[in-house]
Design a protein around this motif. Structure first.
Motif, PDB file in Angstrom:
ATOM      1  N   MET A 253      49.313  11.967 -17.993  1.00  0.00           N
ATOM      2  CA  MET A 253      50.030  12.567 -17.564  1.00  0.00           C
ATOM      3  C   MET A 253      51.000  11.988 -16.478  1.00  0.00           C
ATOM      4  O   MET A 253      50.854  10.786 -15.254  1.00  0.00           O
ATOM      5  CB  MET A 253      49.834  14.273 -16.916  1.00  0.00           C
TER       6      MET A 253
ATOM      7  N   LYS B 130      60.638  19.196 -12.813  1.00  0.00           N
ATOM      8  CA  LYS B 130      59.520  19.143 -13.037  1.00  0.00           C
ATOM      9  C   LYS B 130      58.613  18.289 -11.584  1.00  0.00           C
ATOM     10  O   LYS B 130      58.035  17.880 -11.150  1.00  0.00           O
ATOM     11  CB  LYS B 130      59.110  18.294 -14.063  1.00  0.00           C
TER      12      LYS B 130
ATOM     13  N   LEU C 202      52.509  22.814 -13.016  1.00  0.00           N
ATOM     14  CA  LEU C 202      52.825  22.241 -14.498  1.00  0.00           C
ATOM     15  C   LEU C 202      51.420  22.431 -15.171  1.00  0.00           C
ATOM     16  O   LEU C 202      51.499  22.302 -16.977  1.00  0.00           O
ATOM     17  CB  LEU C 202      53.619  20.946 -14.186  1.00  0.00           C
ATOM     18  N   ARG C 203      50.587  21.607 -14.815  1.00  0.00           N
ATOM     19  CA  ARG C 203      49.785  21.587 -15.917  1.00  0.00           C
ATOM     20  C   ARG C 203      49.019  23.442 -16.386  1.00  0.00           C
ATOM     21  O   ARG C 203      48.639  23.338 -17.867  1.00  0.00           O
ATOM     22  CB  ARG C 203      48.355  21.072 -15.578  1.00  0.00           C
ATOM     23  N   LYS C 204      48.853  23.867 -15.835  1.00  0.00           N
ATOM     24  CA  LYS C 204      48.487  25.427 -16.831  1.00  0.00           C
ATOM     25  C   LYS C 204      49.406  26.417 -17.202  1.00  0.00           C
ATOM     26  O   LYS C 204      49.059  26.543 -18.173  1.00  0.00           O
ATOM     27  CB  LYS C 204      48.917  26.903 -15.753  1.00  0.00           C
ATOM     28  N   LYS C 205      51.231  25.547 -16.888  1.00  0.00           N
ATOM     29  CA  LYS C 205      51.973  25.851 -18.518  1.00  0.00           C
ATOM     30  C   LYS C 205      52.002  25.378 -19.905  1.00  0.00           C
ATOM     31  O   LYS C 205      51.473  25.485 -20.449  1.00  0.00           O
ATOM     32  CB  LYS C 205      53.574  25.122 -18.004  1.00  0.00           C
ATOM     33  N   ARG C 206      51.438  24.055 -19.569  1.00  0.00           N
ATOM     34  CA  ARG C 206      51.257  22.719 -20.213  1.00  0.00           C
ATOM     35  C   ARG C 206      50.147  23.126 -21.257  1.00  0.00           C
ATOM     36  O   ARG C 206      49.931  23.519 -22.707  1.00  0.00           O
ATOM     37  CB  ARG C 206      50.504  21.364 -20.265  1.00  0.00           C
ATOM     38  N   ARG C 207      49.038  23.670 -20.430  1.00  0.00           N
ATOM     39  CA  ARG C 207      47.436  24.260 -20.630  1.00  0.00           C
ATOM     40  C   ARG C 207      48.083  25.579 -21.473  1.00  0.00           C
ATOM     41  O   ARG C 207      47.377  25.981 -23.193  1.00  0.00           O
ATOM     42  CB  ARG C 207      46.739  24.599 -20.016  1.00  0.00           C
ATOM     43  N   ASP C 208      48.674  26.447 -21.093  1.00  0.00           N
ATOM     44  CA  ASP C 208      49.486  28.065 -22.274  1.00  0.00           C
ATOM     45  C   ASP C 208      50.215  27.425 -23.044  1.00  0.00           C
ATOM     46  O   ASP C 208      49.372  27.844 -24.538  1.00  0.00           O
ATOM     47  CB  ASP C 208      49.644  28.895 -20.705  1.00  0.00           C
ATOM     48  N   ARG C 209      50.865  26.874 -23.232  1.00  0.00           N
ATOM     49  CA  ARG C 209      51.098  26.675 -24.199  1.00  0.00           C
ATOM     50  C   ARG C 209      50.092  25.578 -25.698  1.00  0.00           C
ATOM     51  O   ARG C 209      50.553  25.977 -26.878  1.00  0.00           O
ATOM     52  CB  ARG C 209      52.310  26.037 -24.166  1.00  0.00           C
ATOM     53  N   SER C 210      49.750  25.142 -25.281  1.00  0.00           N
ATOM     54  CA  SER C 210      48.208  24.409 -25.863  1.00  0.00           C
ATOM     55  C   SER C 210      47.317  25.661 -26.566  1.00  0.00           C
ATOM     56  O   SER C 210      47.533  25.466 -27.766  1.00  0.00           O
ATOM     57  CB  SER C 210      47.767  23.104 -25.628  1.00  0.00           C
TER      58      SER C 210
END
Length: 169
Positions: free
Chosen positions: A1, A53, A135-143
């Motif tokens: 990241m 960000k 930030l990583r939680k949002k990215r994980r949810d989208r994935s």
């Protein structure tokens, strides 16, 4: 990241600890430090940075503003400007008064003593970590949503193929 910069905004009327802060946060690739001397300058500096960000932390020296209602209003307004965390610095004897009178989400209230700089550094690291986790939680949810959508499409395609070509199953 990719590592994003952290913006540290210090509201310090007396310029008491600016040189010590610059020594503690000395990496120019990770930290952008701005010292301001009034509430208006702090709000303008925070509003000027539009990137969502980046982690933005406000460190406010509350040496004689404790208990004033406009302080609570100001803290709410800078939270609305997109700040990631607020660190308040106060006198040891006014610590309880500030805790009771402030109704805003404050990440750390630090009393003025000999290890003030270390406590500011630790509180800032905590806020940066929480910001990166969000930030990583949002990215994980989208994935996860993309993965579930792909699995659903694969199951629908498998069902359609099973209905049209049952001899292959």
């Amino acid at each position: 990241m990719k590592n994003f910069k952290t913006y540290l905004f210090f509201l310090d009327d007396h310029k008491a600890f600016s040189e010590d802060i610059r020594k503690k946060f000395d990496d120019p690739f990770r930290y952008v430090i701005q010292f301001v001397h009034s509430y208006e300058e702090l709000f303008k500096a925070i509003s000027k940075e539009k990137e969502k960000k980046h982690c933005k932390i406000a460190v406010i020296d509350m040496h004689d503003q404790s208990g004033k209602p406009e302080t609570d209003t100001f803290l709410n307004s800078i939270l609305g400007a997109g700040i990631s965390g607020i660190i308040l610095i106060c006198a040891q004897d006014k610590l309880e008064e500030i805790i009771q009178t402030t109704h805003t989400r404050i990440d750390a209230i630090i009393p003025q003593n000999s290890n003030l700089i270390l406590r500011i550094h630790n509180a800032a690291k905590k806020i940066i970590s929480e910001h990166n986790i969000r930030l990583r939680k949002k990215r994980r949810d989208r994935s996860l949503i993309a993965l579930l959508a792909f699995v659903m499409l694969a199951l629908i395609a498998l069902f359609i193929i099973w209905r049209r070509l049952p001899q292959h199953f």
